[in-house]
Design a protein around this motif. Structure first.
Motif, mmCIF file in Angstrom:
data_model
loop_
_atom_site.group_PDB
_atom_site.id
_atom_site.type_symbol
_atom_site.label_atom_id
_atom_site.label_comp_id
_atom_site.label_asym_id
_atom_site.label_seq_id
_atom_site.Cartn_x
_atom_site.Cartn_y
_atom_site.Cartn_z
ATOM 1 N N GLU A 79 0.849 -1.182 0.000
ATOM 2 C CA GLU A 79 0.000 0.000 0.000
ATOM 3 C C GLU A 79 0.892 1.240 0.000
ATOM 4 O O GLU A 79 1.762 1.389 0.854
ATOM 5 C CB GLU A 79 -0.912 0.015 1.230
ATOM 6 N N PHE A 80 0.680 2.098 -0.982
ATOM 7 C CA PHE A 80 1.441 3.343 -1.092
ATOM 8 C C PHE A 80 0.603 4.459 -0.465
ATOM 9 O O PHE A 80 -0.378 4.919 -1.056
ATOM 10 C CB PHE A 80 1.736 3.671 -2.558
ATOM 11 N N ASN A 81 0.983 4.876 0.724
ATOM 12 C CA ASN A 81 0.250 5.912 1.451
ATOM 13 C C ASN A 81 1.122 7.153 1.619
ATOM 14 O O ASN A 81 2.278 7.057 2.044
ATOM 15 C CB ASN A 81 -0.184 5.403 2.833
ATOM 16 N N PHE A 82 0.542 8.310 1.281
ATOM 17 C CA PHE A 82 1.255 9.569 1.481
ATOM 18 C C PHE A 82 1.515 9.772 2.975
ATOM 19 O O PHE A 82 0.596 9.672 3.794
ATOM 20 C CB PHE A 82 0.432 10.726 0.915
ATOM 21 N N ASP A 83 2.759 10.051 3.329
ATOM 22 C CA ASP A 83 3.129 10.234 4.727
ATOM 23 C C ASP A 83 3.107 11.717 5.099
ATOM 24 O O ASP A 83 2.225 12.168 5.819
ATOM 25 C CB ASP A 83 4.521 9.623 4.978
ATOM 26 N N GLN A 84 4.044 12.471 4.593
ATOM 27 C CA GLN A 84 4.089 13.909 4.845
ATOM 28 C C GLN A 84 5.138 14.536 3.939
ATOM 29 O O GLN A 84 5.989 13.851 3.365
ATOM 30 C CB GLN A 84 4.447 14.199 6.300
ATOM 31 N N ARG A 85 5.043 15.856 3.812
ATOM 32 C CA ARG A 85 6.083 16.568 3.081
ATOM 33 C C ARG A 85 7.301 16.716 3.987
ATOM 34 O O ARG A 85 7.185 17.083 5.151
ATOM 35 C CB ARG A 85 5.605 17.942 2.622
ATOM 36 N N GLN A 86 8.462 16.433 3.438
ATOM 37 C CA GLN A 86 9.704 16.503 4.187
ATOM 38 C C GLN A 86 10.404 17.825 3.892
ATOM 39 O O GLN A 86 10.592 18.198 2.727
ATOM 40 C CB GLN A 86 10.627 15.335 3.818
ATOM 41 N N GLN A 87 10.775 18.531 4.930
ATOM 42 C CA GLN A 87 11.520 19.766 4.766
ATOM 43 C C GLN A 87 12.988 19.459 4.473
ATOM 44 O O GLN A 87 13.441 18.310 4.588
ATOM 45 C CB GLN A 87 11.383 20.631 6.028
ATOM 46 N N GLN A 88 13.733 20.468 4.110
ATOM 47 C CA GLN A 88 15.115 20.280 3.684
ATOM 48 C C GLN A 88 15.967 19.624 4.772
ATOM 49 O O GLN A 88 16.800 18.763 4.486
ATOM 50 C CB GLN A 88 15.715 21.637 3.285
#
Length: 330
Positions: free
Chosen positions: A176-185
Motif C-alpha cells: 500500500e502506497f500511502n502519502f506520509d508527509q512533506r519533508q523539509q530540507q
C-alpha cells in the motif's frame, strides 16, 4: 624357528619398503572431497542487470501511461508522463541530483513499514495548483517555495500518484502506497542512510507551458523484493519451450482467414474505347492471354498465377513467388 606373518604385518612391510609416500596411497580411507571456491563480490548482490532494467522499465511505462490519463482527466488539462531512467544508486547520490528548493514527500509502504521518497520539481507544482483552483495552468517565472495552503492542494495530486504506483506494483508486491508527509530540507537527509542503495526512477512530465521531473527513491528492502519477483518471472519466461510457442501460434494462424484475389496487371485503356462500351462489347487489354496474373493475399502481391477451374469453382494455379519489388523469383 620360522615365524609366519599375518596379512597386516605383510602390508606394513610393503608400506615401509615403498617409502613414506605410500602410506597415503595404500590407505583405505576415502579421500576428502575437493572444495571449489568461487570468488564473489557481495556488494554486487541485488544489482540491476539488463533484464531487470528492461522489466522495471516495462512495469513503469505502464504507470506513466496510466498517470497521463488520470492526471489529465482529474485536472482537465494536457499532461504527458514519460519514463526517463531506471538506476540503482546511493541515497546520497539521489539527493545530489534534486534541486535545493523542491517538493519532497515521504511515502509509507505497508505492510513492509518502509519509507520511500518522491520529489516533484516546483515549476510543475504551480500550474497544477492553478488548474485545481479553476485557472488555465499558468506557470510562474521565478522559483519560490509553496505555501501551506498550496501544499494542502497539491497533496491530493500526490495521493493520486501514489495510487497509480500501487496499481502498477500490485501484480508483483502487495504493498500500500500511502502519502506520509512533506519533508523539509533538514528532514530529507535523515529519511534514509546516505550509503543505502535505492532504486531511483525518473519521469518527465510535460505540460503546455512547462516541463519538469518526477523522481522516486525506493529503499533497498523494497527494491530487492521487487527484483526477486522480476527475476522469478524472467526465469520462468526463459524456461518456456520456444518450439511449443511457435507451434501454438502457427496452429492459431491456421484458422485465420485472408482475402485472396487473382487480378491482371494494370493496363491503360483510352477513354474513347471506354465511351464506346455497350452490353456485349469486348474490351481489348494489352495483356497476353498466356501471361500470368497477380495473386494478392490480404492486399499484398505474393504470387504470379494463372486462372483455372477446379470443379464448379474458380481457382488460381501458382507459377512463382514474387519478390518485394514485384519481380518473380526464379
Amino acid at each position: 624357528m620360522e615365524k609366519i606373518l599375518n596379512q597386516e604385518e605383510i602390508d606394513a612391510l610393503f608400506r615401509k619398503a615403498q617409502g613414506p609416500g605410500a602410506v597415503a596411497e595404500t590407505s583405505r580411507e576415502p579421500a576428502a572431497p575437493v572444495r571449489v571456491v568461487t570468488a564473489r563480490d557481495i556488494r554486487q548482490a541485488g544489482q540491476l542487470g539488463k533484464e531487470h532494467v528492461r522489466a522495471v522499465s516495462m512495469l513503469h511505462d505502464s504507470f506513466a501511461r496510466n498517470l497521463t490519463h488520470n492526471l489529465g482527466a482529474y485536472l482537465r488539462g494536457v499532461f504527458e508522463v514519460n519514463l526517463v531512467s531506471v538506476e540503482q544508486l546511493s541515497y546520497g547520490e539521489f539527493l545530489q541530483r534534486i534541486p535545493e528548493i523542491t517538493y519532497f514527500a515521504s511515502i509509507n509502504l505497508m505492510p513492509a513499514d518502509a519509507l520511500a521518497a518522491m520529489q516533484v520539481d516546483l515549476p510543475l507544482a504551480y500550474p497544477i495548483i492553478d488548474l485545481m483552483l479553476g485557472g488555465h495552468g499558468k506557470s510562474e517565472r521565478g522559483i519560490r517555495d509553496i505555501t501551506e495552503i498550496e501544499e494542502g492542494i497539491l497533496e491530493s495530486v500526490v495521493r493520486m500518484i501514489c495510487r497509480d504506483m500501487q496499481v502498477s506494483w500490485q501484480p508483483l508486491l502487495e504493498l500500500e502506497f500511502n502519502f506520509d508527509q512533506r519533508q523539509q530540507q533538514a528532514q530529507i537527509q535523515q529519511l534514509m542512510a546516505p550509503t543505502e542503495k535505492v532504486l531511483a526512477l525518473s519521469f518527465e512530465i510535460r505540460m503546455p507551458e512547462v516541463r519538469g521531473m518526477l523522481n522516486f527513491a525506493f529503499p533497498a528492502v523494497i527494491s530487492n523484493a521487487l527484483l526477486r519477483r522480476l527475476s522469478k518471472q524472467w526465469s520462468y519466461r526463459r524456461r518456456r519451450n520456444m518450439e511449443q510457442t511457435v507451434t501454438q501460434v502457427r496452429g492459431l494462424l491456421m484458422d485465420c482467414s485472408f482475402r485472396a484475389q487473382l487480378e491482371l496487371p494494370p493496363t491503360p485503356v483510352p477513354v474513347r474505347e471506354l465511351l464506346q462500351l455497350q452490353v456485349g462489347s469486348v474490351l481489348m487489354l494489352r495483356h497476353r492471354a498466356h501471361a500470368p496474373g497477380t495473386l494478392r493475399v490480404a492486399g499484398k502481391e505474393l504470387f504470379t498465377a494463372y486462372p483455372v477451374r477446379s470443379g464448379l469453382t474458380r481457382g488460381a494455379q501458382i507459377e512463382a513467388r514474387m519478390s518485394i519489388a514485384g519481380v518473380p523469383r526464379k
